[in-house]
Structures are given as structure tokens and as C-alpha cells.
Motif scaffolding. Sequence first.
Motif, short mmCIF file in Angstrom:
data_model
loop_
_atom_site.label_atom_id
_atom_site.label_comp_id
_atom_site.label_asym_id
_atom_site.label_seq_id
_atom_site.Cartn_x
_atom_site.Cartn_y
_atom_site.Cartn_z
N VAL A 10 0.83 -1.20 0.00
CA VAL A 10 0.00 0.00 0.00
C VAL A 10 0.87 1.25 0.00
N GLU A 11 1.96 1.21 0.81
CA GLU A 11 2.90 2.34 0.82
C GLU A 11 3.46 2.59 -0.57
N ALA A 12 3.87 1.49 -1.21
CA ALA A 12 4.48 1.62 -2.54
C ALA A 12 3.48 2.19 -3.54
N ILE A 13 2.23 1.72 -3.49
CA ILE A 13 1.24 2.20 -4.46
C ILE A 13 0.91 3.67 -4.18
N ALA A 14 0.88 4.05 -2.89
CA ALA A 14 0.59 5.44 -2.56
C ALA A 14 1.71 6.35 -3.05
N ARG A 15 2.95 5.85 -2.98
CA ARG A 15 4.07 6.69 -3.41
C ARG A 15 4.14 6.77 -4.92
N GLN A 16 3.76 5.67 -5.59
CA GLN A 16 3.94 5.60 -7.04
C GLN A 16 2.73 4.92 -7.66
N PRO A 17 1.62 5.67 -7.80
CA PRO A 17 0.37 5.03 -8.24
C PRO A 17 0.45 4.45 -9.64
N GLU A 18 1.36 4.94 -10.48
CA GLU A 18 1.42 4.41 -11.85
C GLU A 18 1.99 3.00 -11.89
N ALA A 19 2.67 2.58 -10.82
CA ALA A 19 3.20 1.21 -10.77
C ALA A 19 2.21 0.26 -10.08
N GLY A 20 0.98 0.74 -9.86
CA GLY A 20 0.01 -0.03 -9.09
C GLY A 20 -0.28 -1.42 -9.64
N GLY A 21 -0.40 -1.52 -10.98
CA GLY A 21 -0.76 -2.82 -11.57
C GLY A 21 0.28 -3.88 -11.28
N ASP A 22 1.56 -3.52 -11.52
CA ASP A 22 2.65 -4.48 -11.29
C ASP A 22 2.71 -4.89 -9.83
N ILE A 23 2.61 -3.89 -8.96
CA ILE A 23 2.72 -4.17 -7.52
C ILE A 23 1.58 -5.08 -7.08
N ARG A 24 0.39 -4.83 -7.63
CA ARG A 24 -0.76 -5.64 -7.22
C ARG A 24 -0.55 -7.10 -7.60
N LEU A 30 2.30 -8.63 -8.10
CA LEU A 30 3.39 -9.18 -7.29
C LEU A 30 2.91 -9.51 -5.88
N VAL A 31 2.08 -8.61 -5.30
CA VAL A 31 1.65 -8.82 -3.92
C VAL A 31 0.65 -9.97 -3.84
N PHE A 32 -0.10 -10.18 -4.94
CA PHE A 32 -0.99 -11.34 -4.98
C PHE A 32 -0.19 -12.62 -4.91
N ILE A 33 0.88 -12.68 -5.69
CA ILE A 33 1.72 -13.89 -5.69
C ILE A 33 2.34 -14.09 -4.31
N THR A 34 2.82 -12.99 -3.72
CA THR A 34 3.42 -13.09 -2.39
C THR A 34 2.41 -13.62 -1.38
N PHE A 35 1.20 -13.06 -1.43
CA PHE A 35 0.15 -13.51 -0.52
C PHE A 35 -0.12 -14.99 -0.71
N ALA A 36 -0.14 -15.42 -1.96
CA ALA A 36 -0.42 -16.83 -2.23
C ALA A 36 0.62 -17.72 -1.57
N PHE A 37 1.90 -17.30 -1.66
CA PHE A 37 2.95 -18.12 -1.07
C PHE A 37 2.86 -18.14 0.45
N ILE A 38 2.57 -16.96 1.03
CA ILE A 38 2.46 -16.91 2.49
C ILE A 38 1.28 -17.77 2.95
N GLU A 39 0.19 -17.64 2.18
CA GLU A 39 -1.04 -18.30 2.57
C GLU A 39 -0.89 -19.81 2.54
N THR A 40 -0.06 -20.31 1.60
CA THR A 40 0.14 -21.75 1.51
C THR A 40 0.60 -22.31 2.84
N LEU A 41 1.53 -21.61 3.49
CA LEU A 41 2.07 -22.11 4.77
C LEU A 41 0.96 -22.15 5.81
N THR A 42 0.10 -21.12 5.82
CA THR A 42 -1.02 -21.13 6.77
C THR A 42 -1.96 -22.29 6.49
N ILE A 43 -2.20 -22.52 5.19
CA ILE A 43 -3.13 -23.58 4.81
C ILE A 43 -2.57 -24.95 5.19
#
Lengths: 75, 227
Positions: free
Chosen positions: A32-46, A48-61
Motif C-alpha cells: 500500500v505504501e508503494a502504491i501510494a508513493r507511485q500510483p502508476e506502478a500499481g498494476g505491477d505491484i498488485r 506481485l503482492v498477490f503472488i506473495t500472498f499466495a505463497f504466504i497463505e500456503t504455509l497457513t493452509i
Amino acid sequence: MEMGLALGAAIAVSFAGLGGGVGMGQAGGKAVEAIARQPEAGGDIRTLVFITFAFIETLTIYGLVIAFMLVNKIQ
Amino acid sequence: MFGMWDAMITPEGFPLPIPHLVVTEWAIILVLAVFAYSASRRMELVPTGLQNVLEWLVTFTYDFFTSLIENEDAAKKWAPLLSTFFMFIIISNYSGLIPGAAHVSGFQPPTSNWNVTCTLALITAFTVQLAGFQTHGIHYLGHFISPNPVMLPLNLLEEITHPLSLTVRLFGNIFGEEMVYAFMLAMVPFLIPTALMALSLLLGGIQAIVFTLLSANYIAASTGHGH
């Protein structure tokens, strides 16, 4: 025996959720910090963060699946 | 627990028991096929109605996957598979929310079973290897010993853990959500579970996106320029 199984399931899912929650919170906050600082990079960051969440979530699952296996044994 | 295999249709003289799960999958496949057929039956230059929806879906997913997979040919080749994954998974995730679906005995969303998600993940795993061999030829084998031959066991392990994590993620999410929903319904039968249903609407969509995104990522890794 049954109490041990129940406790084991609870511990598995709670610790997995604790770690995953802390990690996801940090990653999401930074994103969120990154998107707020640089909104034009929002798509890429989103993406990337989805993939990161997926990897973190796997461990929880994994913890959740162990908990299900233990609960299944109780009856 | 939910009945895994106890809900079976056994017509007389037909020895193969068919789980409800498979029937649900057939219904989803039928819905997708009818949608695709009726949308593309009479195509026009200026699209209207269903054709509009389908064209938007195709161009959107195609643009998405080409931005993710740097190899254009591979993206063009595997985009249909990945968008079909997306549509199948999202419909089967949402099939648990159909009003009255819970009254059918033995009904469960297909993605809340190990076997279905494992099949989907194995399709991805084989596709990744196939795409790698198609792009790089025999040189694809070099990526297994990429930095150093010592890494061979770890690289092989990685190829196994990818489908495993895909399987467990989709199954665990959907099954866990269904279980939480069932517990909630047993405790508070009215009103409160509705909020949970709204949450599972979000969750099902995200899981479908994540599965396709990761599949696209693995394909991108195997078709891209190695290290």
C-alpha cells in the motif's frame, strides 16, 4: 488422547494463522505504501503482492490441513 | 465431516458409482460449453450481447497473460488453458453459494475435494514441463542443473512442490471456508452467516485468480530465458 488431538489441532491452526497474519500484514502494508508513493506502478505491484500472498497463505493452509486431519481422527 | 464418497448415484445394473462431485463438474462443464457455443454461434463484426462478454473475457485474459509470460508464442498457446482454469474454478467455487444447493444431499463444491484440485494442479505441472520442452527443446533439461549439478535434487523437489502447493492452497481455502460456514450455521442459523457468504464470494474469486496467476507464473518461468 482426544484432548491431545483437539489441542494439537488448535495449536497447529493458531500458530500457522499467527505467522501468516504477521507476514501478510507486513507485505500488504508495504505494498500500500508503494502504491501510494507511485500510483502508476500499481498494476505491477498488485500482481506481485498477490503472488506473495499466495505463497504466504500456503504455509497457513498447511497448518489448517494438519488441523483438519487431527479433527478427523477425534471421532 | 462432509460426506466424501457416501453420496453416490447407483442406478441398477450400472456398477460404476458416480460421486455427486463428478455430476457437479459435468454441470459446470455443460454451463461453460453452452455459454461458449451460444456466444460464438453467430459472430458479427460489431459484437452484441453474449459475444461482447466473451470477447471482453478473451482479450482481457489474453492481455493479462501476455503481460505475465514474456514469451509471446507460449502466452498465445497457453492463454486458453489458463482462462478455462479460471472460469472452471470460479464457477465451482461459487457453486456452493447457489441458493438451495446445500439441500441436495452430498453436494459440495468440486474444488473442496482433494482429487479435483490435485487433477487441476497436475495438469498445470505437466503443462509447465511440456511448454519448457517445446520452447527450449532438449536444452530445457539444462535448467534442472542450472547453477550447479549439486542443485539437481532441489530443482526436482521444486517441480514436485509446485503442484502440491497449488493443490493444498485451493483445497484448503475452499474446504476451510465451507467448514467454517457449516460451524457458523450450526451455531447461529440466521443472519450472521450472510456476512460470511459475502466474504466467501470474495475468497472464491481471489483463489481462482491466484491459481491461474501462479500457473501462468510457472509457465513463464519454464519458457523464459534461463539463468
